[in-house]
Design a protein around this motif. Sequence first.
Motif, short mmCIF file in Angstrom:
data_model
loop_
_atom_site.label_atom_id
_atom_site.label_comp_id
_atom_site.label_asym_id
_atom_site.label_seq_id
_atom_site.Cartn_x
_atom_site.Cartn_y
_atom_site.Cartn_z
N HIS A 124 0.81 -1.22 0.00
CA HIS A 124 0.00 0.00 0.00
C HIS A 124 0.85 1.27 0.00
O HIS A 124 0.33 2.36 0.23
CB HIS A 124 -0.95 0.00 1.19
N GLY A 125 2.17 1.11 -0.23
CA GLY A 125 2.98 2.28 -0.52
C GLY A 125 3.73 2.91 0.62
O GLY A 125 4.17 4.07 0.50
N VAL A 126 3.95 2.19 1.72
CA VAL A 126 4.63 2.81 2.87
C VAL A 126 6.06 3.23 2.54
O VAL A 126 6.61 4.13 3.18
CB VAL A 126 4.61 1.86 4.09
N LEU A 127 6.67 2.60 1.53
CA LEU A 127 8.04 2.94 1.18
C LEU A 127 8.13 4.04 0.11
O LEU A 127 9.21 4.37 -0.36
CB LEU A 127 8.79 1.69 0.69
N LYS A 128 6.99 4.64 -0.23
CA LYS A 128 6.94 5.67 -1.27
C LYS A 128 6.40 6.98 -0.69
O LYS A 128 5.79 7.02 0.36
CB LYS A 128 6.03 5.21 -2.41
N ASN A 129 6.60 8.05 -1.42
CA ASN A 129 5.98 9.36 -1.16
C ASN A 129 6.11 9.85 0.28
O ASN A 129 5.11 9.98 0.99
CB ASN A 129 4.49 9.32 -1.57
N PRO A 130 7.29 10.19 0.76
CA PRO A 130 8.57 10.15 0.04
C PRO A 130 9.19 8.75 0.03
O PRO A 130 8.89 7.92 0.90
CB PRO A 130 9.44 11.13 0.84
N LYS A 131 10.05 8.56 -0.93
CA LYS A 131 10.75 7.28 -1.07
C LYS A 131 11.65 7.06 0.14
O LYS A 131 12.42 7.93 0.53
CB LYS A 131 11.58 7.29 -2.35
N VAL A 132 11.55 5.87 0.73
CA VAL A 132 12.36 5.52 1.89
C VAL A 132 13.74 5.07 1.44
O VAL A 132 13.87 4.23 0.53
CB VAL A 132 11.66 4.41 2.71
N ASP A 133 14.77 5.61 2.07
CA ASP A 133 16.15 5.27 1.71
C ASP A 133 16.80 4.30 2.68
O ASP A 133 17.78 3.62 2.33
CB ASP A 133 16.99 6.56 1.66
N ALA A 134 16.31 4.23 3.90
CA ALA A 134 16.83 3.32 4.92
C ALA A 134 15.73 3.08 5.93
O ALA A 134 14.81 3.89 6.08
CB ALA A 134 18.07 3.89 5.60
N ALA A 135 15.81 1.94 6.64
CA ALA A 135 14.75 1.58 7.59
C ALA A 135 15.36 0.98 8.84
O ALA A 135 16.42 0.34 8.80
CB ALA A 135 13.78 0.60 6.95
N PHE A 136 14.66 1.17 9.96
CA PHE A 136 15.15 0.67 11.24
C PHE A 136 13.98 0.16 12.07
O PHE A 136 12.88 0.73 12.05
CB PHE A 136 15.86 1.78 12.02
N ALA A 137 14.22 -0.94 12.79
CA ALA A 137 13.24 -1.46 13.74
C ALA A 137 13.97 -2.10 14.90
O ALA A 137 15.14 -2.51 14.76
CB ALA A 137 12.32 -2.47 13.06
N LEU A 138 13.31 -2.20 16.03
CA LEU A 138 13.90 -2.86 17.19
C LEU A 138 12.89 -3.79 17.83
O LEU A 138 11.68 -3.71 17.58
CB LEU A 138 14.44 -1.84 18.20
N HIS A 139 13.41 -4.69 18.67
CA HIS A 139 12.56 -5.62 19.39
C HIS A 139 13.08 -5.76 20.82
O HIS A 139 14.26 -5.99 21.04
CB HIS A 139 12.56 -7.00 18.73
#
Length: 408
Positions: free
Chosen positions: A167-182
């Motif tokens: 559904h486009g979470v990596l667009k508009n704006p375009k994502v260049d890097a991602a981070f998550a933790l647990h």
Amino acid sequence: MNIYESALSIQDEIAEYRRHIHQHPERGFYLPETAAYVQSCLAEMGIISTFCGGPIDRKTRENFVFAGFPDMEESTGVVATIGSGSPCILLRADMDALPIQETPGHVPFTSSKEGISHMCGHDAHTAMLLGAARILKEHEAELPGTVKLMFQTGEECGCGSRFMVEHGVLKNPKVDAAFALHVMPNQKLGTVGYAAGISSAAMDTYMIRIQGKGGHSSTPQDCIDPLMIANQLYTTLNLFSGREIDPRETVALTAGQCGGGEVANVIPDTAQLMVCARTFNRDVTSHLVTRIPELVEHTVKMWRGDYEMIHFHTPSTYTDPALCEELKPYIVEIVGEENIQQIPGMAGTEDFGYVTEQVPGMFLFVGAGEPDAAPLHNPDMVLDERVLPLGAAINANLALQWLKGHKA
């Protein structure tokens, strides 16, 4: 600014976020109460958010009903941005709970819903990201780019992030890097670990409904016993993983559900077997995906049964080594050099892998207790809430510093 001090100054608010979500858990893709609460918290900070989800196709819904989930017509992920323009870093938190009965009264804010609870720490992840959002919003003018906040549903289903990617979470704006933790309740508070490369196992899930022919237990010759077929199939699958996979490779094959029937003197019409196989090597995964359907087909048909099978795949989460080296100093600023280390990838599965298939990502494990504490997915799991400002500070600091290092 000192990000950690900022997080400590709002630790009571972050704890309140966590406790509210803990008391009102929801599971699956459709989390209307949780999503509305997250959006209201963001709105109080002056952050505009939107749903990132939508209708779930009927076949997918039927598959998850078969797997024991309630019928969920849509997914209710939430996305928001702080700052503007490029570059863009995404911070992700999962929001869904588990079908576990929490031990009553073991914390003052026990789950209010029978049979559903946050025994995987997703309530803490969401609270941490809300805390980070508050810090980042206060310093929005300093952001040379965009921080995108991803509040995800359905992680425990193994594909909630997939819906948000679609559904486009990596667009508009375009994502260049991602981070998550647990959070890890049985890891020492304040310590963090990451696995450069494969951070979590891939998981292939097979849900098999076996059709037999029911009848009286005294006349098995007139019946087709689906329970016997399920038993034979489970044995065959376990033998297969030990005979066709290199013993130096890791395969964890488990049947989490097997059964059918009601009483001892009736052979039932149907039985169910639900199996998951976790792997780290893509060639091994490919071999399993080819062979397991063949073994199901031949084993069931050998005993004159029929079957329906559903299969879905959750990829490994890949922690990009170059991004790890880049983000590590920003994490060290919060936890200290002595509290961060590389660790082996976990045998569990984490659907952040759908994101790291598309963009460079890092996944971090954060200690939230002591080694002898109850682990994840345990009805007695407890988190030391001092981890909440720590996680919020890690999220906020690495996002701010990464953007500064990548500004146009």
